[in-house]
Design an enzyme around this catalytic site. Sequence first.
Site, PDB file in Angstrom:
ATOM      1  N   HIS A 427       0.815  -1.208   0.000  1.00  0.00           N
ATOM      2  CA  HIS A 427       0.000   0.000   0.000  1.00  0.00           C
ATOM      3  C   HIS A 427       0.849   1.259   0.000  1.00  0.00           C
ATOM      4  O   HIS A 427       0.340   2.362  -0.230  1.00  0.00           O
ATOM      5  CB  HIS A 427      -0.931   0.007   1.215  1.00  0.00           C
ATOM      6  CG  HIS A 427      -2.171   0.819   1.029  1.00  0.00           C
ATOM      7  ND1 HIS A 427      -2.491   1.434  -0.161  1.00  0.00           N
ATOM      8  CD2 HIS A 427      -3.176   1.143   1.894  1.00  0.00           C
ATOM      9  CE1 HIS A 427      -3.618   2.085  -0.032  1.00  0.00           C
ATOM     10  NE2 HIS A 427      -4.066   1.929   1.206  1.00  0.00           N
ATOM     11  N   ASP A 431      -2.265   2.156  -4.617  1.00  0.00           N
ATOM     12  CA  ASP A 431      -3.487   2.603  -3.944  1.00  0.00           C
ATOM     13  C   ASP A 431      -4.598   1.577  -4.147  1.00  0.00           C
ATOM     14  O   ASP A 431      -4.527   0.696  -5.021  1.00  0.00           O
ATOM     15  CB  ASP A 431      -3.925   3.960  -4.482  1.00  0.00           C
ATOM     16  CG  ASP A 431      -2.931   5.062  -4.157  1.00  0.00           C
ATOM     17  OD1 ASP A 431      -2.246   4.932  -3.118  1.00  0.00           O
ATOM     18  OD2 ASP A 431      -2.828   6.031  -4.942  1.00  0.00           O
TER      19      ASP A 431
END
EC number: 2.3.1.61
Length: 456
Positions: A427, A431
């Site tokens: 992450h 995204d």
Amino acid sequence: MLSRSRCVSRAFSRSLSAFQKGNCPLGRRSLPGVSLCQGPGYPNSRKVVINNSSVFSVRFFRTTAVCKDDLVTVKTPAFAESVTEGDVRWEKAVGDTVAEDEVVCEIETDKTSVQVPSPANGVIEALLVPDGGKVEGGTPLFTLRKTGAAPAKAKPAEAPAAAAPKAEPTAAAVPPPPAVPIPTQMPPVPSPSQPLSSKPVSAVKPTAAPPLAEPGAGKGGLRSEHREKMNRMRQRIAQRLKEAQNTCAMLTTFNEIDMSNIQEMRARHKEAFLKKHNLKLGFMSAFVKASAFALQEQPVVNAVIDDTTKEVVYRDYIDISVAVATPRGLVVPVIRNVEAMNYADIERTITELGEKARKNELAIEDMDGGTFTISNGGVFGSLFGTPIINPPQSAILGMHAIFDRPVAIGGKVEVRPMMYVALTYDHRLIDGREAVTFLRKIKAAVEDPRVLLLDL
């Protein structure tokens, strides 16, 4: 090497010439009309009559087959740049006879096991490294004494089978036991007037009951344990996965795929595919092709963060690692340049890598690199799970088992073959929008392979 007859002929010619000239180089006998050549090269002699008057003694060589035993020291083969050392596991012992190219030991490294074959037929003289010892490239492993012939392996196994027919006449010579007449009537039932032979109760000795195992005791009443050293590959896997947990901000997104169309396509074309390409059409090739298609649409999933320079490295190529479970642990061979492959190329590469993994013949080059990983836990019956990123990659796709489940199709409930899929991603770089879009792209390409053909 000359034969015996040729040696006699040549020795005779040389000695006769020396005799006629009167200058025999190896000596002269003081006998009238007789000359005898002597020397260390002529240990045997044969008498020849010349002109019915002179006796000439010819010395000749005796040829013998000589087998030269050479002692060879076998060293550790060179490793790849990313591997510096490994642990030795011996398959043979001192005194064992080995054939050429027969595996003598295996060297377990961080990525794979390297087999060390025998360079020739011979007998192992000494093992220079203990079992489990660490070695580097070029370290002497064992010494081998070469022999001329390969060891016979099949003969001992065939000897008992060949000896079995010979034992039949001996068995036939033994007279068979007398045949027991088959009773034609039921045995008489004793009448109540005839007392049955029995023992008094006091004469019957009670048998001791077997002791009961203590609660919680294992097999045989023993509570034991044993230890085994963790091999290098498992140690490396544990280290890399722990580093991924400590470094990456891992997040997982899920989806489900209707496998009806891909199953129907496989059932319809598997025979023609097998006939043309000599390969079985599986489901993994569809996911590899779909992943390459989705990675081209979402290149950030194929990228990686360089923590040293704080840069994002975008790869213009797609190398997909396919996790394969073997008896010795999980290996991850790489399919390179998947974006340029068709179904047949992908299926052929998967088949070849799978066979090499099961035979423990994968080289380090087969597992080096990889920009994206696919892990198929469905072969073991997994329904749901979250895979862990394989550093230095940024994402991994987890496949699971196919189960029939009721789903809503066009406002109606139908039973369809469904598979859960999971995408774990870093992450820090990817995204949620890119991750979900990527996974939906795989779902669309697998559910309807025409999406790949039309580039939709």
